[in-house]
Design an enzyme around this catalytic site. Structure first.
Site, PDB file in Angstrom:
ATOM      1  N   ARG A  15     -11.900 -10.561   8.316  1.00  0.00           N
ATOM      2  CA  ARG A  15     -11.222  -9.852   9.412  1.00  0.00           C
ATOM      3  C   ARG A  15     -10.494  -8.615   8.875  1.00  0.00           C
ATOM      4  O   ARG A  15     -10.912  -7.489   9.113  1.00  0.00           O
ATOM      5  CB  ARG A  15     -10.231 -10.818  10.116  1.00  0.00           C
ATOM      6  CG  ARG A  15      -9.805 -10.364  11.506  1.00  0.00           C
ATOM      7  CD  ARG A  15      -8.672  -9.363  11.518  1.00  0.00           C
ATOM      8  NE  ARG A  15      -7.483  -9.827  10.818  1.00  0.00           N
ATOM      9  CZ  ARG A  15      -6.467  -9.048  10.507  1.00  0.00           C
ATOM     10  NH1 ARG A  15      -6.479  -7.766  10.827  1.00  0.00           N
ATOM     11  NH2 ARG A  15      -5.434  -9.527   9.830  1.00  0.00           N
ATOM     12  N   ASP A  16      -9.434  -8.831   8.110  1.00  0.00           N
ATOM     13  CA  ASP A  16      -8.610  -7.722   7.642  1.00  0.00           C
ATOM     14  C   ASP A  16      -9.421  -6.764   6.762  1.00  0.00           C
ATOM     15  O   ASP A  16      -9.199  -5.548   6.768  1.00  0.00           O
ATOM     16  CB  ASP A  16      -7.421  -8.275   6.842  1.00  0.00           C
ATOM     17  CG  ASP A  16      -6.210  -7.380   6.894  1.00  0.00           C
ATOM     18  OD1 ASP A  16      -6.327  -6.261   7.402  1.00  0.00           O
ATOM     19  OD2 ASP A  16      -5.139  -7.801   6.420  1.00  0.00           O
ATOM     20  N   HIS A 207       1.587 -12.508   3.689  1.00  0.00           N
ATOM     21  CA  HIS A 207       0.377 -11.680   3.711  1.00  0.00           C
ATOM     22  C   HIS A 207       0.725 -10.358   3.037  1.00  0.00           C
ATOM     23  O   HIS A 207       1.483  -9.556   3.581  1.00  0.00           O
ATOM     24  CB  HIS A 207      -0.006 -11.503   5.185  1.00  0.00           C
ATOM     25  CG  HIS A 207      -1.169 -10.609   5.466  1.00  0.00           C
ATOM     26  ND1 HIS A 207      -2.380 -11.087   5.923  1.00  0.00           N
ATOM     27  CD2 HIS A 207      -1.308  -9.258   5.421  1.00  0.00           C
ATOM     28  CE1 HIS A 207      -3.200 -10.066   6.136  1.00  0.00           C
ATOM     29  NE2 HIS A 207      -2.575  -8.944   5.836  1.00  0.00           N
ATOM     30  N   HIS A 209      -0.406  -6.783   1.142  1.00  0.00           N
ATOM     31  CA  HIS A 209      -1.389  -5.768   0.745  1.00  0.00           C
ATOM     32  C   HIS A 209      -0.980  -5.234  -0.625  1.00  0.00           C
ATOM     33  O   HIS A 209       0.194  -5.183  -0.955  1.00  0.00           O
ATOM     34  CB  HIS A 209      -1.452  -4.654   1.786  1.00  0.00           C
ATOM     35  CG  HIS A 209      -2.238  -5.047   2.994  1.00  0.00           C
ATOM     36  ND1 HIS A 209      -3.500  -4.550   3.260  1.00  0.00           N
ATOM     37  CD2 HIS A 209      -1.976  -5.930   3.984  1.00  0.00           C
ATOM     38  CE1 HIS A 209      -3.954  -5.100   4.374  1.00  0.00           C
ATOM     39  NE2 HIS A 209      -3.064  -5.949   4.840  1.00  0.00           N
ATOM     40  N   CYS A 240      -5.374  -0.602   6.334  1.00  0.00           N
ATOM     41  CA  CYS A 240      -4.703  -0.646   7.623  1.00  0.00           C
ATOM     42  C   CYS A 240      -4.806   0.743   8.230  1.00  0.00           C
ATOM     43  O   CYS A 240      -4.363   1.706   7.623  1.00  0.00           O
ATOM     44  CB  CYS A 240      -3.241  -1.065   7.465  1.00  0.00           C
ATOM     45  SG  CYS A 240      -2.367  -1.068   9.035  1.00  0.00           S
ATOM     46  N   ASN A 249      -5.858  -6.243   0.961  1.00  0.00           N
ATOM     47  CA  ASN A 249      -5.048  -7.404   0.621  1.00  0.00           C
ATOM     48  C   ASN A 249      -5.221  -7.675  -0.859  1.00  0.00           C
ATOM     49  O   ASN A 249      -6.189  -7.259  -1.478  1.00  0.00           O
ATOM     50  CB  ASN A 249      -5.549  -8.629   1.385  1.00  0.00           C
ATOM     51  CG  ASN A 249      -5.197  -8.549   2.842  1.00  0.00           C
ATOM     52  OD1 ASN A 249      -5.961  -8.014   3.638  1.00  0.00           O
ATOM     53  ND2 ASN A 249      -4.045  -9.056   3.194  1.00  0.00           N
TER      54      ASN A 249
HETATM   55 ZN    ZN Z   1      -3.358  -7.099   6.585  1.00  0.00          ZN
END
Ligand code: ZN
Length: 306
Positions: A15-16, A207, A209, A240, A249
């Site tokens: 996803r990210d 979470h 990065h 992002c 990440n």
């Molecule tokens: Zn993220």
């Protein structure tokens, strides 16, 4: 050093990571990677998101990925949702876990949504109701609870207000997401200790990065004060769209490798994750931000001819 005996990792690369890639993977390729991650031992995976397909075309087939994979006993397959429509899509494709998100930056939130972060979270009440009526678990994320590129350090009272808004609508699983990669270890340590003490009813995820190379130190700082749930991304994939210069990440294989070497159980096979990251590198046709992928495992050096 005080470390937990085990941690739970959520793989968020599908996803990210993929949402920031120019190359769109096919549904087949996503399902192949997802099966690989399950086989590697992950028990929590963020599969995709139910954003509008025009806004995030990379995630347009998330529903189809869920239909293809079906229910996997013992594995939580989570999706990010923006609103009530996201809950409906989750119901329709068999997704059993969704996650909402709000920015802790008041300025960012007011400018984009004309609401304070707490007002945004209060607006999630309908999502919580619809999710629970359909047997779907729901969690919430707070992005930039440490610092944002617009306002600098986020005041702790602002973070508390958002946590309280989440608890008020019935969300108790909360993720603190350093999307801007600006958190530093002593701040992480302090905020993590603070929220655990003040809101013992909540379950926390972290979470990070790795935009400025501080994600691993931040994970370690969080572990030392008792945090045990962390997101990471295979190959360190991600970024992002709102944050200048955002990197991915922290790489999953780097985190698993560190845990393996420190004797902290993750339940995930680092060799299998490294193989998946290589596959990902081939599919996306660019290099990935992963130390272990470049250098190999420390334990592989023992007995090697050099
Ligand atoms: Zn993220």
């Amino acid at each position: 050093m005080k470390l937990p005996s085990s941690v739970t990792l959520c793989e968020v690369g599908l996803r990210d990571g993929l949402q920031n890639e120019k190359t769109l993977l096919s549904t087949d390729e996503k399902v192949e990677l997802l099966r690989g991650l399950i086989d590697a031992g992950y028990r929590v995976i963020e599969v995709g998101s139910f954003m509008h397909p025009k806004a995030v075309p990379q995630m347009a087939d998330t529903d189809e990925v869920y239909r293809r994979i079906g229910a996997v006993p013992g594995v939580e397959l989570r999706a990010l949702i923006p609103n009530l429509r996201g809950v409906q899509r989750a119901v329709d494709c068999g997704c059993k876990k969704v996650k909402l998100n709000v920015s802790a930056s008041r300025m960012h939130n007011l400018k984009n949504l004309n609401m304070t972060p707490e007002q945004s979270v209060a607006g999630f009440a309908g999502c919580v109701e619809a999710a629970s009526a359909n047997g779907i678990a729901i969690s919430g994320s707070i992005s930039m609870p440490f610092a944002s590129p617009w306002e600098g350090r986020t005041p702790v009272e602002d973070v508390d207000a958002i946590i309280e808004a989440y608890l008020k609508v019935g969300i108790r699983e909360i993720s603190l997401s350093d999307a801007s990669g600006m958190a530093v270890p002593n701040q992480v340590s302090e905020l993590c200790a603070h929220v655990q003490e003040k809101y013992p009813e909540a379950s926390w995820w972290l979470h990070f990065h790795n935009t400025r190379g501080m994600a691993m130190a931040n994970i370690l700082a969080a572990m030392e004060v008792g945090m045990t749930q962390f997101d990471s991304s295979f190959g360190g994939l991600g970024g992002c769209p709102f944050v200048p210069g955002a990197a991915g990440n922290i790489s999953s294989e780097d985190v698993i490798h560190m845990c393996d070497e420190m004797g902290v159980e993750t339940g995930v096979d680092v060799v299998k994750v490294m193989a998946l990251s290589r596959r990902l590198r081939d599919l996306l046709d660019h290099n990935l931000e992963s130390y272990v992928l470049r250098a190999g495992r420390s334990s592989d050096l023992i007995g090697s001819k050099s």
